[in-house]
Design a protein around this motif. Structure first.
Motif, mmCIF file in Angstrom:
data_model
loop_
_atom_site.group_PDB
_atom_site.id
_atom_site.type_symbol
_atom_site.label_atom_id
_atom_site.label_comp_id
_atom_site.label_asym_id
_atom_site.label_seq_id
_atom_site.Cartn_x
_atom_site.Cartn_y
_atom_site.Cartn_z
ATOM 1 N N ARG A 1 0.988 -1.478 0.437
ATOM 2 C CA ARG A 1 -0.275 -0.157 0.297
ATOM 3 C C ARG A 1 0.489 1.416 -0.044
ATOM 4 N N ALA A 2 1.556 1.043 0.730
ATOM 5 C CA ALA A 2 2.144 2.367 1.147
ATOM 6 C C ALA A 2 3.649 2.773 -0.048
ATOM 7 N N LYS B 1 1.688 4.185 -2.784
ATOM 8 C CA LYS B 1 1.484 5.554 -3.270
ATOM 9 C C LYS B 1 2.478 6.403 -2.594
ATOM 10 N N ARG C 1 4.675 -4.954 6.562
ATOM 11 C CA ARG C 1 4.607 -3.898 5.818
ATOM 12 C C ARG C 1 5.683 -2.223 6.246
#
Lengths: 242, 214
Positions: free
Chosen positions: A102-103, A106, A151
């Protein structure tokens, strides 16, 4: 080299002063464990290091940048400071690999393939290669926490913050998470670990900080702090937990 | 039976108007709801206040009064001229928007703070966190309530017949009075509404199952 510098840090929630005057320096590759009774301010201290809690007074320098400066882009600093939470906080609407990607997807300019490759490597590192497509709800607590570590590592942070990472886990899986953290420490990650695992603090920590009542009461190498505590409050705390 | 068959195409044309108005109203209503919900959740006091007053006023007045205010009231002002359809869409949008606002606000607040903290700790901005972490989860929990409110708004469009919009109810009125068969006509209107609303709830449960968090 000093990576984290905390000067006269103060934090209040309304009238309640939780951190009174914290001063500490943490060097690159150092593993610092923070122990203390509940309500001592140790989690708040940790959360001030990436400004998840607004800072009331004093200064916190992360890699030379003063994060109390309102003009500073805190998001850029946070990319370099990974955090692992007691309650894991995985994103339940994404599968494991999406959580990790995710990070970077982005925030980092890079193609999806290389980000995915790195995510799979991180999963392998935490021993969960077979869970890439699993949903968080299908994982045990220990597995969730290991995904959360992967993560947090995905942005290639220089510092990792751990906020009681094993406190919500069943005793039999605590070891899995601690061994991943130990591995990370051996690889030279700078780590600050708020923990109740005295065994881990003693074995992996380069330094142990004992906090009580919003102050750092005592800090030392683990052998000294556990073997020969100087302060009465440290002694009384250790006599209860050891 | 013959009356029903004969009335059917004529009434369906009215349903087309109803659906057209509903379609735009629900989109605008949702945007108004989202915007005002976010306004209520910011730390900027005047925005909180504006959004709260808006929601309170709309919830505190009947739909029909809002409709008359917008169509007759605003049109009574010299510098404004709204046609029926625009006034209709505007009223339903604003009305639905106020109710959506509360639903969306509650949905956002229901998401655990830890989700935001985890996202922010990774370096995601406030907006990115809202977009990719909070709202996708909030919409899943909101979906049944959103469907419910959409159905209510869908039925509210029937009141637009009062200002002369040629929706299914307006056409029903005309048809019932020209054929002298009110029983058959209103039964047909009711059945058409029912079928469409039933399909809407089926669609909603389908989406719910499709995007369920396992």
């Amino acid at each position: 080299m000093t990576l984290i510098q905390v000067r006269n840090l103060k934090k209040s929630f309304g009238e309640l002063e939780v951190l009174k005057d914290i001063n500490v320096e943490i060097k690159e590759q150092e593993v610092v464990c923070v122990i203390g009774p509940s309500g001592s301010g140790k989690s708040t201290f940790l959360r001030c290091l990436n400004r998840l809690e607004g800072i009331t007074g004093g200064h916190v320098l992360i890699d030379g940048k003063d994060i109390t400066d309102p003009k500073l882009d805190i998001n850029k600093v946070r990319e370099n400071v990974g955090m692992v939470f007691q309650q894991f906080n995985l994103f339940p609407h994404m599968n494991v690999i999406q959580n990790i990607m995710r990070a970077p997807l982005k925030l980092r300019k890079g193609d999806k393939q290389s980000i995915e490759k790195q995510a799979l490597e991180l999963l392998a590192k935490v021993g969960l290669s077979d869970k890439a497509k699993a949903s968080p709800s299908e994982l045990s607590g220990g597995q969730k926490q290991r995904v959360a570590i992967a993560r947090a590592l995905a942005m290639n942070p220089k510092i990792m913050l751990f906020d009681e990472p094993t406190s919500a886990l069943d005793p039999e899986v605590v070891g899995d998470v601690l061994s991943v953290m130990k591995q990370l420490a051996l690889e030279g990650m700078t780590m600050i670990v708020v923990t109740h695992e005295m065994g881990f603090a003693r074995e992996v920590g380069d330094r142990v900080i004992f906090m009580d009542g919003g102050y750092i009461v005592e800090e030392n190498v683990p052998e000294e702090l556990f073997g020969n505590p100087q302060e009465t409050r440290t002694k009384s705390f250790l006599s209860k937990v050891l | 039976m013959d009356t029903i068959i004969a009335a059917f195409p004529y009434l369906l044309l009215g349903m087309k108007v109803t659906l057209y108005i509903f379609f735009f109203s629900i989109i605008f209503g949702f945007l108004i709801g989202l915007l005002t919900a976010l306004m209520r959740l910011t730390t900027i006091k005047p925005l909180n206040w504006i959004a709260k007053v808006f929601v309170d006023i709309i919830r505190g007045t009947p739909f029909i009064v809002q409709l008359f205010f917008i169509y007759f009231g605003l049109n009574g002002l010299e510098f404004i001229s709204l046609d029926r359809t625009v006034a209709g869409i505007l009223t339903v949008s604003i009305n639905a928007g106020a109710y959506f606002s509360e639903i969306i606000r509650a949905g956002i607040l229901s998401i655990d703070k830890g989700q935001t903290e985890a996202a922010r700790s990774l370096g995601l901005t406030k907006v990115q966190t809202m977009q990719t972490i909070v709202l996708p989860q909030a919409f899943r929990t909101m979906l049944p309530t959103i469907t419910n409110q959409s159905i209510i708004s869908f039925k509210d469009t029937s009141l637009l017949s009062i200002i002369g919009i040629a929706d299914i109810v307006q056409r029903g009125k005309v048809h019932a009075s020209t054929t002298f068969k009110p029983f058959e006509v209103w039964l047909t209107v009711g059945v058409i509404y029912f079928v469409i609303i039933y399909l809407m709830s089926l669609l909603s449960s389908f989406i719910e199952r499709r995007y369920k968090i396992k």
